[in-house]
Design a protein around this motif. Structure first.
Motif, PDB file in Angstrom:
ATOM      1  N   THR A 115      -1.783   6.229  -1.697  1.00 58.08           N
ATOM      2  CA  THR A 115      -3.084   5.599  -1.434  1.00 58.08           C
ATOM      3  C   THR A 115      -3.591   6.008  -0.062  1.00 58.08           C
ATOM      4  O   THR A 115      -4.764   6.354   0.092  1.00 58.08           O
ATOM      5  CB  THR A 115      -2.978   4.066  -1.543  1.00 58.08           C
ATOM      6  N   THR A 135      -7.143  -3.434  -0.625  1.00 57.98           N
ATOM      7  CA  THR A 135      -6.762  -2.294   0.215  1.00 57.98           C
ATOM      8  C   THR A 135      -7.611  -2.265   1.472  1.00 57.98           C
ATOM      9  O   THR A 135      -7.098  -2.090   2.588  1.00 57.98           O
ATOM     10  CB  THR A 135      -6.901  -0.975  -0.568  1.00 57.98           C
ATOM     11  N   ILE A 175       0.863  -1.172   0.000  1.00 54.79           N
ATOM     12  CA  ILE A 175       0.000   0.000   0.000  1.00 54.79           C
ATOM     13  C   ILE A 175       0.903   1.227   0.000  1.00 54.79           C
ATOM     14  O   ILE A 175       1.854   1.303   0.767  1.00 54.79           O
ATOM     15  CB  ILE A 175      -0.973  -0.017   1.204  1.00 54.79           C
TER      16      ILE A 175
END
Length: 152
Positions: free
Chosen positions: A56, A72, A52
């Motif tokens: 993001t 996610t 990640i």
């Protein structure tokens, strides 16, 4: 010092509000609180194995990404120890939100920033006195949010 929400997050809250609440209230105990999105992303990636990015994290926290990939959301749920339903529809999120609020309060009691005797005293109050304390707490939370918004 951990960031704290000035009030509970509604199950109907935006994804950005939920992510902010998790970072401020459900950061894993014993882990140093993140100073920025790079550290937040690195901690989530290290704990979950899911790549990640800090971008993001930034997008999630600012509401610029409100429909992330399932992987996610799964990484966030795993890292913060919350059910994936927390990110779902309000009807699913409501009981999860209540449970997380109690968990966060328990952490505050365990950490000493909320005294257990205060909670015990609250239980012992009459319903009228409890409503008065409720209103005082809500007014203090509104004032704190306004103060923080003015500082930002």
């Amino acid at each position: 010092m951990r960031q704290r929400a000035a009030g509970g997050i509604s199950p109907a809250a935006t994804l950005a509000e939920k992510v902010e609440w998790l970072i401020g209230n459900m950061w894993p105990p014993g882990a140093a609180p993140p100073r920025n999105n790079v550290e937040t992303a690195a901690a989530i990636a290290a704990a979950t194995g899911e790549d990640i990015s800090s971008t993001t994290v930034w997008k999630l926290r600012t509401g610029r990404q409100d429909n992330p990939q399932l992987k996610t959301l799964t990484a966030l749920a795993t890292f913060f120890g919350v059910p994936i339903g927390y990110f779902g529809f309000p009807v699913e999120a409501a009981p999860i939100d209540d449970d997380l609020t109690f968990q966060a309060l328990r952490r505050e009691v365990d950490g000493g920033s909320v005294r257990g005797e205060v909670l015990r005293a609250l239980i012992d109050l009459s319903p009228d006195a409890r409503r008065l304390v409720d209103e005082m707490i809500l007014a203090a939370a509104r004032a704190d949010r306004a103060r923080l918004a003015g500082a930002g």
